[in-house]
Design a protein around this motif. Structure first.
Motif, PDB file in Angstrom:
ATOM      1  N   ALA A  86      51.677  29.441  46.949  1.00  0.00           N
ATOM      2  CA  ALA A  86      51.717  28.077  47.448  1.00  0.00           C
ATOM      3  C   ALA A  86      52.619  27.231  46.553  1.00  0.00           C
ATOM      4  O   ALA A  86      52.947  27.611  45.430  1.00  0.00           O
ATOM      5  N   ALA A  87      52.961  26.084  47.059  1.00  0.00           N
ATOM      6  CA  ALA A  87      53.857  25.188  46.323  1.00  0.00           C
ATOM      7  C   ALA A  87      53.248  24.747  44.999  1.00  0.00           C
ATOM      8  O   ALA A  87      53.951  24.608  43.994  1.00  0.00           O
ATOM      9  N   SER A  88      51.936  24.548  44.991  1.00  0.00           N
ATOM     10  CA  SER A  88      51.298  24.101  43.745  1.00  0.00           C
ATOM     11  C   SER A  88      51.392  25.172  42.665  1.00  0.00           C
ATOM     12  O   SER A  88      51.512  24.858  41.480  1.00  0.00           O
ATOM     13  N   ASP A  89      51.355  26.457  43.053  1.00  0.00           N
ATOM     14  CA  ASP A  89      51.498  27.544  42.082  1.00  0.00           C
ATOM     15  C   ASP A  89      52.894  27.539  41.473  1.00  0.00           C
ATOM     16  O   ASP A  89      53.056  27.762  40.273  1.00  0.00           O
ATOM     17  N   VAL A  90      53.893  27.302  42.290  1.00  0.00           N
ATOM     18  CA  VAL A  90      55.273  27.240  41.805  1.00  0.00           C
ATOM     19  C   VAL A  90      55.412  26.085  40.818  1.00  0.00           C
ATOM     20  O   VAL A  90      55.999  26.231  39.744  1.00  0.00           O
ATOM     21  N   TYR A  91      54.832  24.951  41.169  1.00  0.00           N
ATOM     22  CA  TYR A  91      54.902  23.784  40.280  1.00  0.00           C
ATOM     23  C   TYR A  91      54.211  24.076  38.948  1.00  0.00           C
ATOM     24  O   TYR A  91      54.729  23.729  37.888  1.00  0.00           O
ATOM     25  N   LYS A  92      53.045  24.720  38.986  1.00  0.00           N
ATOM     26  CA  LYS A  92      52.316  25.044  37.760  1.00  0.00           C
ATOM     27  C   LYS A  92      53.145  25.967  36.868  1.00  0.00           C
ATOM     28  O   LYS A  92      53.194  25.780  35.659  1.00  0.00           O
ATOM     29  N   ARG A  93      53.797  26.965  37.477  1.00  0.00           N
ATOM     30  CA  ARG A  93      54.621  27.885  36.688  1.00  0.00           C
ATOM     31  C   ARG A  93      55.806  27.150  36.068  1.00  0.00           C
ATOM     32  O   ARG A  93      56.154  27.389  34.912  1.00  0.00           O
ATOM     33  N   GLN A  94      56.423  26.257  36.828  1.00  0.00           N
ATOM     34  CA  GLN A  94      57.554  25.497  36.297  1.00  0.00           C
ATOM     35  C   GLN A  94      57.108  24.579  35.164  1.00  0.00           C
ATOM     36  O   GLN A  94      57.792  24.464  34.150  1.00  0.00           O
ATOM     37  N   ALA A  95      55.962  23.933  35.331  1.00  0.00           N
ATOM     38  CA  ALA A  95      55.454  23.030  34.298  1.00  0.00           C
ATOM     39  C   ALA A  95      55.113  23.821  33.032  1.00  0.00           C
ATOM     40  O   ALA A  95      55.419  23.388  31.916  1.00  0.00           O
ATOM     41  N   GLU A  96      54.476  24.979  33.203  1.00  0.00           N
ATOM     42  CA  GLU A  96      54.132  25.816  32.048  1.00  0.00           C
ATOM     43  C   GLU A  96      55.387  26.282  31.332  1.00  0.00           C
ATOM     44  O   GLU A  96      55.475  26.239  30.105  1.00  0.00           O
ATOM     45  N   SER A  97      56.376  26.703  32.094  1.00  0.00           N
ATOM     46  CA  SER A  97      57.636  27.156  31.519  1.00  0.00           C
ATOM     47  C   SER A  97      58.331  26.014  30.778  1.00  0.00           C
ATOM     48  O   SER A  97      58.855  26.204  29.679  1.00  0.00           O
ATOM     49  N   SER A  98      58.312  24.825  31.354  1.00  0.00           N
ATOM     50  CA  SER A  98      58.921  23.659  30.700  1.00  0.00           C
ATOM     51  C   SER A  98      58.197  23.317  29.411  1.00  0.00           C
ATOM     52  O   SER A  98      58.827  22.994  28.398  1.00  0.00           O
ATOM     53  N   LEU A  99      56.862  23.386  29.432  1.00  0.00           N
ATOM     54  CA  LEU A  99      56.075  23.115  28.234  1.00  0.00           C
ATOM     55  C   LEU A  99      56.432  24.107  27.133  1.00  0.00           C
ATOM     56  O   LEU A  99      56.645  23.724  25.986  1.00  0.00           O
ATOM     57  N   LYS A 100      56.517  25.383  27.489  1.00  0.00           N
ATOM     58  CA  LYS A 100      56.841  26.417  26.499  1.00  0.00           C
ATOM     59  C   LYS A 100      58.220  26.182  25.897  1.00  0.00           C
ATOM     60  O   LYS A 100      58.403  26.278  24.680  1.00  0.00           O
ATOM     61  N   ARG A 101      59.199  25.865  26.755  1.00  0.00           N
ATOM     62  CA  ARG A 101      60.561  25.606  26.257  1.00  0.00           C
ATOM     63  C   ARG A 101      60.595  24.378  25.365  1.00  0.00           C
ATOM     64  O   ARG A 101      61.223  24.371  24.308  1.00  0.00           O
ATOM     65  N   CYS A 102      59.904  23.322  25.772  1.00  0.00           N
ATOM     66  CA  CYS A 102      59.877  22.080  25.010  1.00  0.00           C
ATOM     67  C   CYS A 102      59.213  22.308  23.648  1.00  0.00           C
ATOM     68  O   CYS A 102      59.736  21.885  22.616  1.00  0.00           O
ATOM     69  N   PHE A 103      58.087  23.003  23.644  1.00  0.00           N
ATOM     70  CA  PHE A 103      57.383  23.282  22.388  1.00  0.00           C
ATOM     71  C   PHE A 103      58.273  24.062  21.443  1.00  0.00           C
ATOM     72  O   PHE A 103      58.409  23.721  20.276  1.00  0.00           O
ATOM     73  N   LYS A 104      58.921  25.099  21.979  1.00  0.00           N
ATOM     74  CA  LYS A 104      59.766  25.937  21.121  1.00  0.00           C
ATOM     75  C   LYS A 104      60.958  25.144  20.590  1.00  0.00           C
ATOM     76  O   LYS A 104      61.350  25.320  19.437  1.00  0.00           O
TER      77      LYS A 104
END
Length: 85
Positions: free
Chosen positions: A1-19
């Motif tokens: 679903a679209a919400s799953d895609v958004y969650k994955r993108q947000a998680e990926s962005s968080l990981k990149r930002c943290f690093k």
């Protein structure tokens, strides 16, 4: 679903930002903090066994704890305790 895609993108962005800010991954940061806390406990609680300290730090067994400890601090928990007591 679209919400799953958004969650994955947000998680990926968080990981990149943290690093980009911390210079290490979230997982590596958490591991280092757990080991730092365990290192303090090895000194402050000399009656606890290495296994008990590892368990308190969230490791399932002493072998995994010792390997993680050595990978972060360069010495085994036993050697660290001996050097600092």
């Amino acid at each position: 679903a679209a919400s799953d895609v958004y969650k994955r993108q947000a998680e990926s962005s968080l990981k990149r930002c943290f690093k980009s800010i911390a210079g290490i991954s979230i997982g590596a940061f958490v591991k280092s903090k757990r080991i730092e806390a365990a290192a303090e406990m090895l000194i402050s609680e000399p009656t606890l066994s290495i296994g008990e300290v590892g368990s308190a730090a969230g490791y399932e067994n002493q072998s995994k704890f010792s390997a993680a400890f050595k990978s972060v601090l360069g010495v085994t928990p036993q050697a660290y305790r001996y050097k600092h007591i």
